[in-house]
Every structure is written in C-alpha cells, then in structure tokens.
Design an enzyme around this catalytic site. Structure first.
Site, PDB file in Angstrom:
ATOM      1  N   HIS A  36      58.967 -17.432  22.085  1.00  0.00           N
ATOM      2  CA  HIS A  36      60.147 -18.278  21.628  1.00  0.00           C
ATOM      3  C   HIS A  36      59.372 -18.487  19.933  1.00  0.00           C
ATOM      4  O   HIS A  36      58.275 -18.761  19.759  1.00  0.00           O
ATOM      5  CB  HIS A  36      60.312 -19.643  22.067  1.00  0.00           C
ATOM      6  CG  HIS A  36      61.662 -20.444  21.764  1.00  0.00           C
ATOM      7  ND1 HIS A  36      61.139 -21.316  20.508  1.00  0.00           N
ATOM      8  CD2 HIS A  36      62.788 -20.657  22.213  1.00  0.00           C
ATOM      9  CE1 HIS A  36      62.610 -22.037  20.070  1.00  0.00           C
ATOM     10  NE2 HIS A  36      63.238 -21.343  21.093  1.00  0.00           N
ATOM     11  N   ASP A  63      52.969 -22.380  26.674  1.00  0.00           N
ATOM     12  CA  ASP A  63      54.332 -23.037  26.442  1.00  0.00           C
ATOM     13  C   ASP A  63      55.025 -23.273  27.662  1.00  0.00           C
ATOM     14  O   ASP A  63      55.256 -21.969  28.355  1.00  0.00           O
ATOM     15  CB  ASP A  63      54.998 -21.937  25.447  1.00  0.00           C
ATOM     16  CG  ASP A  63      56.406 -22.540  25.129  1.00  0.00           C
ATOM     17  OD1 ASP A  63      56.916 -23.395  25.907  1.00  0.00           O
ATOM     18  OD2 ASP A  63      57.079 -21.681  24.053  1.00  0.00           O
ATOM     19  N   GLN A  92      59.993 -23.201  29.615  1.00  0.00           N
ATOM     20  CA  GLN A  92      61.042 -22.935  30.917  1.00  0.00           C
ATOM     21  C   GLN A  92      60.342 -22.909  32.037  1.00  0.00           C
ATOM     22  O   GLN A  92      60.982 -22.386  33.374  1.00  0.00           O
ATOM     23  CB  GLN A  92      61.376 -21.443  30.349  1.00  0.00           C
ATOM     24  CG  GLN A  92      62.192 -21.491  28.774  1.00  0.00           C
ATOM     25  CD  GLN A  92      63.281 -21.996  29.030  1.00  0.00           C
ATOM     26  OE1 GLN A  92      64.027 -22.495  30.056  1.00  0.00           O
ATOM     27  NE2 GLN A  92      64.196 -22.306  27.939  1.00  0.00           N
ATOM     28  N   LYS A 126      64.435 -30.043  29.144  1.00  0.00           N
ATOM     29  CA  LYS A 126      64.911 -28.837  29.932  1.00  0.00           C
ATOM     30  C   LYS A 126      64.717 -29.075  31.424  1.00  0.00           C
ATOM     31  O   LYS A 126      64.705 -28.151  32.153  1.00  0.00           O
ATOM     32  CB  LYS A 126      64.070 -27.750  29.383  1.00  0.00           C
ATOM     33  CG  LYS A 126      64.383 -27.353  27.752  1.00  0.00           C
ATOM     34  CD  LYS A 126      63.657 -25.821  27.561  1.00  0.00           C
ATOM     35  CE  LYS A 126      63.599 -25.590  26.034  1.00  0.00           C
ATOM     36  NZ  LYS A 126      65.012 -25.079  25.727  1.00  0.00           N
ATOM     37  N   CYS A 164      66.360 -17.506  19.786  1.00  0.00           N
ATOM     38  CA  CYS A 164      65.066 -17.632  19.169  1.00  0.00           C
ATOM     39  C   CYS A 164      64.024 -16.879  19.536  1.00  0.00           C
ATOM     40  O   CYS A 164      62.593 -17.634  19.703  1.00  0.00           O
ATOM     41  CB  CYS A 164      64.677 -19.269  19.263  1.00  0.00           C
ATOM     42  SG  CYS A 164      65.970 -20.363  19.029  1.00  0.00           S
TER      43      CYS A 164
END
Ligand code: C6P
Length: 403
Positions: A120, A197, A200, A223, A361
C-alpha cells in the site's frame, strides 16, 4: 448465527439506491457493531476528560480505561509488554513514525530499505521520504503472476547494506497472505529488523508478534470493527526504546528547559499531545467482539464466502482474477474484459452493492499487472452468500448494459 451477527451492525439495515445495502468494501473499513458505537457514546457522556494529567476522578478513570486498552492490545497480538504498544491514528501514522524515527537513527548514505511491489502507498511513501532525507535507497521485492512475493529475489536483495525490511502481512489489493514469518527469519539472519504492515491481517488472522519475530507491527482499529482515528504501532521494546521521538509536545517529555529537553519512557515518548482516548476505549469493544467470535469462526465464514464468490464470478464472461495466491484472505480482485472497473463499480452501486474500484492505493502493483485498477470485493463476518448472488446479478446486468 449470521443473522445474530448482522443484527449487531445497524448500518446493514440501510437501503442504498432503493436496495438493501450489500457492503463488500470491508478492506477499506469495516462496519461497527452497536457495542463499539455505544462505547464511544458512553465515553463522551460519562467519562470525557484529559488523561495522565489530572488528579480528579474522571481523569483517573479515563486514564485507567485508556491504559487498560493498551494492555488489551498487547494481549491481542501477544506483545510481551504493554510498553511496546504505541497508539497512533492508524497504520499510516505507525509506518510514518517508524520511517521517521528509525530513519533518523539508522539510515545513512548507502543504506537500503526493502519493501515489496504489493505494498500500500502507506508502506512505500514514508520510506521514500526517509530514503531521500538520508541518502538511502529503496529496493523492491517483485510480485509473481499469481500475486505472491518472489522470495528468491528477496533473498538476493538482502545484504549487509539492508537497514530494514517493510512488507505487508496481507495485500489489500489481492488478498495474498505473505509468509511473513519466513521473511522475518531471513532478514534476522543478517540482523536486519522487519516492519510488518498488518492493516489487512488483524481482523482475519490471529497475530502473534513474538511467534512471527516482528520488530514492528502496524494496524488500524477501523479495519477491525473499531472506530477510525486510532491504531497501533507495536515495536520491540529494546529497538523502539533506542529510537528518537517522532513528534514533540506534551506527554512525550521528561523535563523541558530551553537548553535541553529529556524524553519520557516508552510508550509515552511516542505519544505527543492529547491522545484519542474515546476511540481507544471504543476500540477495546472491537477487540472483544473479535475475540468472542474467535478466529476459527471468522475464518470458516470467510472461506465459505471466498470460495462461493470465486465460483460464481467464474460464471461471468470475460472474468479475469488479478492474483490467485495459494493463501488468500478476505479479498477478491477482478476485471471483466473490455469493461473499466470504475464503470462496473458505478453500476454495482446502483444495485446497492458497495465495492472498491481503482488502484487501491497500490499503483506500483497495478503497473506490475499492466492494468488501471480492479474491482475489489472484500468480505467480513456479517456478509452472506445471498449478498454475493446479488453482486453477481448486478454484474450480469452491468455486462449487458456496457457491452
Ligand atoms: N487500505 C483499502 O481500501 P490507514 O488508512 O492508515 O488506516 O491504513 C492504510 C493502509 C495500510 N496498509 C494496508 C495494507 C492497507 O490496506 C491500508 C488501507 C484501505 O485498501 C484504504 S486505501
């Protein structure tokens, strides 16, 4: 079971364009259960006050609730200590914090930062800025045709100049679950720290930062059924504690004089200014929601949705999946030959179906596949196979109208 879960999400009762809302944009942000909404409401009705500063009742109550969430967040990802949990505005700010502070401490001309082609923008641009500032360079792990990281190239990229590796746990555009434990293991052999990261991942997989060996792990509350504006940076205590502050202000200091300022201990050193207390407290309810459901239930449901959607989409003429990774979570990205993803998204919206279209993104990834963007359907625990049928019907109509 599913109807009991759906009943906890008031927004799912909405109608959009005269149709029942079908919300398949969960990778962008999930909807919020009543308990999260009520916790936020309760905080502002009953507890609102500034924390860490007041001797009065409300301030102490809010401080202890806020610090309790820090401990809960540590348990949620099995961090060894709550001091290693920094509250941020979300994943983006978490990555920026590390890129800034780690960059200042460790990057120098000739240093290399490894990211991947599926990142991202939030896990690319902060590193680019840091590289520019310190004369370091960015190296990129390529993505294979199936949408997975090419680990052979990764092994070749790792070298004594590598200062840090920053990769995503789960791709927001393809759903690929990356073998982050192996990625970290390979970096650690050279003493290179790794930032993951987890934006998600956290709503879909149980995350154990100690088992993974992650040096930094970033995620956003919104999220994972929690409110926007609050997120987490986990940092290995010794490493985090060795880094200079990110922002200056109240709370992050020990003593201030015009000659010299000394800084507070972890975690406060990285939390300058009044924090987002209310959203942190509501975020606590989101973690409880996930824990009470359990990842086994979440995963089973998600697998059913993913495999049903994959099968049904295959019926459509001209369907092309973007990325068909072996291990996938939450997301299906696709295109339909001859049709622009944006047009498909617009027509789906007319049928009440919310998907995301575009580059997600992740422009370098779109370039890698030579496409302008995809249609992305991303699923959550409250979605149903009936809703997938509605999406397929809407796509059939869209194909008819646009071709
Ligand atoms: N992806 C999506 O629709 P923030 O905005 O800070 O909460 O999260 C940024 C971010 C970082 N990494 C990954 C892998 C992400 O998916 C996101 C956010 C959303 O895919 C909005 S662009």
């Amino acid at each position: 079971m599913n109807s009991q879960i759906r009943a906890q999400f008031p927004i799912l009762e909405r109608r959009v364009n005269n149709r029942p809302l079908v919300y398949f944009d969960n990778a962008a942000t999930t909807q919020k259960p009543v308990r999260v909404i009520e916790a936020l409401d309760r905080y502002y009705r009953q507890m609102n006050s500034n924390i860490h500063r007041g001797v009065h009742f409300l301030s102490q109550e809010a401080t202890s609730a806020y610090e309790g969430v820090r401990q809960q967040a540590a348990r949620f990802i099995n961090a060894p200590d709550h001091r290693s949990i920094i509250f941020t505005r979300g994943t983006t700010e978490s990555v920026n914090l590390v890129a800034h502070s780690f960059g200042q401490a460790r990057l120098k001309p000739g240093s290399e930062v490894i990211v991947s082609e599926m990142e991202h923008h939030s896990n690319i641009v902060p590193w680019q800025l840091a590289c520019e500032r310190y004369g370091a360079s960015l190296k990129v792990i390529p993505v294979t045709d199936s949408g997975e990281l090419d680990l052979e190239v990764y092994k070749e990229l790792l070298n004594p100049n590598t200062a840090i590796v920053a990769v995503t746990h789960v791709s927001n555009a393809l759903g690929t679950v990356n073998p982050v434990k192996e990625i970290i293991f390979l970096a650690h052999r050279l003493g290179v720290p790794v930032l993951i990261d987890g934006a998600q991942a956290v709503a879909h997989l149980p995350v154990d930062v100690q088992d993974l060996g992650a040096d930094f792990y970033c995620f956003s509350s919104h999220k994972m059924y929690g409110p926007m504006g609050i997120g987490v940076l986990y940092g290995r205590e010794q490493l985090l504690g060795s880094l200079p502050p990110y922002q200056g202000g109240g709370e992050m200091i020990d003593r201030v004089s015009f000659e010299k300022t000394t800084y507070n201990e972890l975690p406060f050193r990285f939390e300058a200014g009044t924090p987002n207390v209310g959203d942190a407290i509501a975020f606590s309810e989101a973690m409880h929601f996930i824990e009470e459901l359990g990842f086994e239930t979440l995963n089973k449901h998600e697998e059913v949705l993913l495999s049903y959607a994959t099968d049904r989409l295959r019926e459509l003429p001209g369907i092309r999946y973007i990325g068909e990774p072996h291990v996938r979570s939450g997301v299906i990205s696709f295109m339909i030959r001859g049709l622009h993803p944006y047009d498909l998204g617009m027509i789906l919206d007319k049928f009440g179906v919310a998907v995301r279209t575009g580059n997600h993104c992740a422009q370098p990834l779109m370039e890698r596949f030579g496409i302008p963007g995809t249609v992305r359907a991303s699923f959550s625990v409250y979605n149903t196979t009936d809703e997938i049928d509605i999406m397929i019907e809407a796509l059939e109509k869209a194909i008819e109208m646009l071709q």
